[in-house]
Scaffold this motif. Sequence first.
Motif, mmCIF file in Angstrom:
data_model
loop_
_atom_site.group_PDB
_atom_site.id
_atom_site.type_symbol
_atom_site.label_atom_id
_atom_site.label_comp_id
_atom_site.label_asym_id
_atom_site.label_seq_id
_atom_site.Cartn_x
_atom_site.Cartn_y
_atom_site.Cartn_z
ATOM 1 N N ALA A 161 0.839 -1.205 0.000
ATOM 2 C CA ALA A 161 0.000 0.000 0.000
ATOM 3 C C ALA A 161 0.868 1.246 0.000
ATOM 4 N N PRO A 162 0.452 2.308 -0.703
ATOM 5 C CA PRO A 162 1.231 3.551 -0.697
ATOM 6 C C PRO A 162 1.163 4.283 0.633
ATOM 7 N N GLY A 163 0.268 3.876 1.517
ATOM 8 C CA GLY A 163 0.139 4.507 2.827
ATOM 9 C C GLY A 163 -1.032 3.890 3.556
ATOM 10 N N THR A 165 -3.782 5.268 4.370
ATOM 11 C CA THR A 165 -4.991 5.741 3.696
ATOM 12 C C THR A 165 -4.590 6.279 2.327
ATOM 13 N N PHE A 166 -5.319 5.887 1.280
ATOM 14 C CA PHE A 166 -4.971 6.344 -0.060
ATOM 15 C C PHE A 166 -6.222 6.352 -0.927
ATOM 16 N N LYS A 167 -6.114 6.930 -2.101
ATOM 17 C CA LYS A 167 -7.229 7.026 -3.041
ATOM 18 C C LYS A 167 -7.077 5.976 -4.141
ATOM 19 N N GLU A 198 -11.904 6.297 -1.129
ATOM 20 C CA GLU A 198 -10.836 6.298 -0.127
ATOM 21 C C GLU A 198 -10.663 4.882 0.396
ATOM 22 N N ASN A 200 -8.659 2.409 3.166
ATOM 23 C CA ASN A 200 -7.942 2.385 4.440
ATOM 24 C C ASN A 200 -7.413 0.987 4.718
ATOM 25 N N TYR A 353 -4.117 -4.974 -0.996
ATOM 26 C CA TYR A 353 -3.028 -4.098 -0.554
ATOM 27 C C TYR A 353 -2.631 -4.466 0.871
ATOM 28 N N ASP A 355 0.551 -3.668 4.161
ATOM 29 C CA ASP A 355 1.707 -2.860 4.566
ATOM 30 C C ASP A 355 3.003 -3.657 4.481
#
Length: 402
Positions: A161-163, A165-167, A198, A200, A353, A355
Amino acid sequence: MNTKIKALQNEALKFTATARAIAEKAQAERREFTAQEKADYDAAMFQAKSHLEQIKTIKSDEKIMADAKALSARLNGTTAIGPMDGLGGGLSGLTRSKGRVGLAGKAGKELAVRLAEGMVDGQKALLPSGTAHTGVPLLPEVVELGHPSNTLLDALVALPAPGPTFKALVQRQRDNNAAPVAEGETKPTSVFGLEEIEVNLEVLAHMSEPTPRYWFDDNDALQVFVEDEMVRGLRDSLEAQVLTGDGERPNLQGILTMSGIQVQAFTTDVARPVRAAITKLETAGHADNHVIVLSPADWEAAETVRAEGSGQLEAVANVTQRAQRTLWGVPVVVSTALPGGTGLVLDREAVVYTDDVVDVRWSETVADDFQKNLVRARVESRYAAVVSKPLGVVKVATAATP
C-alpha cells in the motif's frame, strides 16, 4: 548483530527481491510464468529459504551456548541466569539466588558441559532449580490438524500500500458510444463510470492461547508450529474478508458486497451458471485471465456432474486420478470462506493491498501470564481490498433458491 547473520539476511533479501521482481513482472503482464521464469523464481526462493534456515540454526546454537554458560556460572557459585530469550524477543530476566541448585564441583561442571552440548539425559532442556528431569519430552514435531484449501489470495494481485490511507479509482460502468459521425455533427459521449474512493488499511490480528513456557524449552518445533498456525489463521481471515467483508470499518470491502458487480442466477447444475458467468465477463470486455471460486461442496458437484445420456463424468475422464482443477478451461480456487450456494467468476484485477509486514510478537505480560509462567503470541498485519472494475466480477448462484 552477528556479522554472519547480517550477511545472510542481506543475501536472503537479495534473492527474495529477485523472486518478487519475476512475480510482479508476470502479474503486470497478466500472464503465467514462462518455464524459465518459473525455474528462476524457484531457484531464488530456494536460496532465500536456505539463507533463512542458516540464520535460524546460528541463532539456535547461540542460544544453547548462552544458556549453558549461564547455568555453568550458577553451578560455580554466581547468582543469575539470563537473558533466556528463546521466543524471538520479550522473555528474559530469569534470576536465581546463590546455592539453590544442589549440584556443585565435578558433578555440576559435567552437567554444564552436557548442557553446552544441548543435551540432558539425551534431550535438550534447561530445567528450573530444584526439579528432577524425567524422560517425557514432547514429540519433536507437532501433529497438525488438516487445513482447508483457501488459495484465492494466491490468485489475486498483491501490492504494498502507498500509505495507511490512499485514493483509488473504481470503474462501475462502461457505455461505449463510439459511432460514425457526419461532418459538423456532435460527437457521442462514452461513459466510463469512474469513481474515486478512499481506501484504508485495516488491522487483522489474533493472539494465541497461553502456553506453558517450558513447553518451548522442551520442544524446538513448537514455536515455529504456533507461528505457522497463527499466520495461516491470519490468511484465512483475510480471504474471508476479501470475499465477504461488508466495508464497514474495520471490515474490508469484500468482492461479494461491492456495488456494481454482475449476478448470474442458477440454472440446472453448478457448471451451467458458471459458464453463463464467463459469457457475461466476455460481454463486458473481460475476455481472459479469469478465475473461478467455489466452495468444496460446489467443486465436488461440478466434478461429479454427468453428461446427459452417456452418464459419463463431464469434468473427469478417470475417477482414479484427480482432475486438473479447471472448469470450462478456467482455473478453479476452492475456498471455505464462500457463503453457501454462492460462487464467483472474476477477472484477476482485484488487488489486495498490504503494509508488507506480518508482525509476530511473543509476550508473557498479558493478564497474570508472568506469574503462571505462560507465554502468548500475537500476529497481525494491515490489509485493504480494491476491485477496480466491478463489472469484471460475476456472483454466481450455485444452487436453486429454496
